[in-house]
Design a protein around this motif. Sequence first.
Motif, PDB file in Angstrom:
ATOM      1  N   ARG B  97     -15.828  45.368  32.401  1.00  0.00           N
ATOM      2  CA  ARG B  97     -15.143  46.565  32.868  1.00  0.00           C
ATOM      3  C   ARG B  97     -13.828  46.177  33.553  1.00  0.00           C
ATOM      4  N   LEU B  98     -13.873  45.145  34.409  1.00  0.00           N
ATOM      5  CA  LEU B  98     -12.657  44.707  35.118  1.00  0.00           C
ATOM      6  C   LEU B  98     -11.594  44.274  34.115  1.00  0.00           C
ATOM      7  N   GLU B  99     -12.033  43.545  33.067  1.00  0.00           N
ATOM      8  CA  GLU B  99     -11.074  43.074  32.056  1.00  0.00           C
ATOM      9  C   GLU B  99     -10.455  44.242  31.291  1.00  0.00           C
ATOM     10  N   ARG B 100     -11.297  45.249  30.962  1.00  0.00           N
ATOM     11  CA  ARG B 100     -10.753  46.435  30.270  1.00  0.00           C
ATOM     12  C   ARG B 100      -9.748  47.153  31.159  1.00  0.00           C
ATOM     13  N   MET B 101     -10.054  47.204  32.482  1.00  0.00           N
ATOM     14  CA  MET B 101      -9.136  47.859  33.416  1.00  0.00           C
ATOM     15  C   MET B 101      -7.813  47.117  33.476  1.00  0.00           C
ATOM     16  N   GLU B 102      -7.908  45.776  33.509  1.00  0.00           N
ATOM     17  CA  GLU B 102      -6.714  44.917  33.558  1.00  0.00           C
ATOM     18  C   GLU B 102      -5.818  45.181  32.338  1.00  0.00           C
ATOM     19  N   THR B 103      -6.454  45.206  31.150  1.00  0.00           N
ATOM     20  CA  THR B 103      -5.713  45.438  29.911  1.00  0.00           C
ATOM     21  C   THR B 103      -5.042  46.810  29.966  1.00  0.00           C
ATOM     22  N   TYR B 104      -5.766  47.791  30.473  1.00  0.00           N
ATOM     23  CA  TYR B 104      -5.259  49.162  30.551  1.00  0.00           C
ATOM     24  C   TYR B 104      -4.039  49.228  31.479  1.00  0.00           C
ATOM     25  N   VAL B 105      -4.170  48.566  32.661  1.00  0.00           N
ATOM     26  CA  VAL B 105      -3.075  48.584  33.636  1.00  0.00           C
ATOM     27  C   VAL B 105      -1.850  47.874  33.049  1.00  0.00           C
ATOM     28  N   ALA B 106      -2.084  46.736  32.362  1.00  0.00           N
ATOM     29  CA  ALA B 106      -0.973  45.983  31.753  1.00  0.00           C
ATOM     30  C   ALA B 106      -0.271  46.850  30.709  1.00  0.00           C
ATOM     31  N   ALA B 107      -1.060  47.604  29.915  1.00  0.00           N
ATOM     32  CA  ALA B 107      -0.485  48.475  28.883  1.00  0.00           C
ATOM     33  C   ALA B 107       0.350  49.581  29.533  1.00  0.00           C
ATOM     34  N   LEU B 108      -0.170  50.143  30.638  1.00  0.00           N
ATOM     35  CA  LEU B 108       0.554  51.193  31.360  1.00  0.00           C
ATOM     36  C   LEU B 108       1.881  50.661  31.896  1.00  0.00           C
ATOM     37  N   LYS B 109       1.839  49.453  32.467  1.00  0.00           N
ATOM     38  CA  LYS B 109       3.036  48.830  33.050  1.00  0.00           C
ATOM     39  C   LYS B 109       4.100  48.620  31.982  1.00  0.00           C
TER      40      LYS B 109
END
Lengths: 121, 121
Positions: B97-109
């Motif tokens: 879950r943390l890794e998916r969140m990280e990927t999501y935040v990076a994509a948003l950035k």
Amino acid sequence: MPNQTHLDLDRVFHALADPTRRAIVRRLSRGPASVSELAKPFTLAMPSLLQHLQVLEESRLIRSEKTGRVRTCEMQPSALSLAEAWLLEQRTLWQGRLERMETYVAALKSKEKQHGKRHTK
Amino acid sequence: MPNQTHLDLDRVFHALADPTRRAIVRRLSRGPASVSELAKPFTLAMPSLLQHLQVLEESRLIRSEKTGRVRTCEMQPSALSLAEAWLLEQRTLWQGRLERMETYVAALKSKEKQHGKRHTK
């Protein structure tokens, strides 16, 4: 081991000794959920569910926060780590013992071999 | 998860939710011991100790064998592994879950950055 850690481990292991509570932890491992979302997969009356959530909160495996009329629960991974660390400690002791036994058996075998050689000379 | 595994996990976690039983498991991680050896470090009456040992045997964390008048207990590491595997599963879900969140935040950035560039052109 300090008394607080004992008490924490008592609570964590007690909280995990129930299939409904383990299912809640597993659900929350995938992300936070409201109490009504958590209730859905179970055929439990709300008071029972709330009681399970209370045991989980007391063990610090989860925490919850109320915003308006919705209470959201989320996992606290540090309590899981405490249980993992304890189990790992026992495994390390156990494996250390196996390794010592291996060394001992190897030493015996080598002694046996030398003894055998002396007798066949 | 099969019902038997649920029952086994219930018993293992319940057995570990007590400081005396955890101390017995820790002692046996270092090697087998007789009941009287196990009794020494505790200020417990023998019936209480025997009750703890029974809970541990039922959880299959330990097993015991009587030779003459001496009952010897030893650890069974497979029950510990069951608990470890369950905890690891939750950690894996949580980290996923943390890794998916990280990927999501990076994509948003990265989206934000591109958006910013378009506006400064």
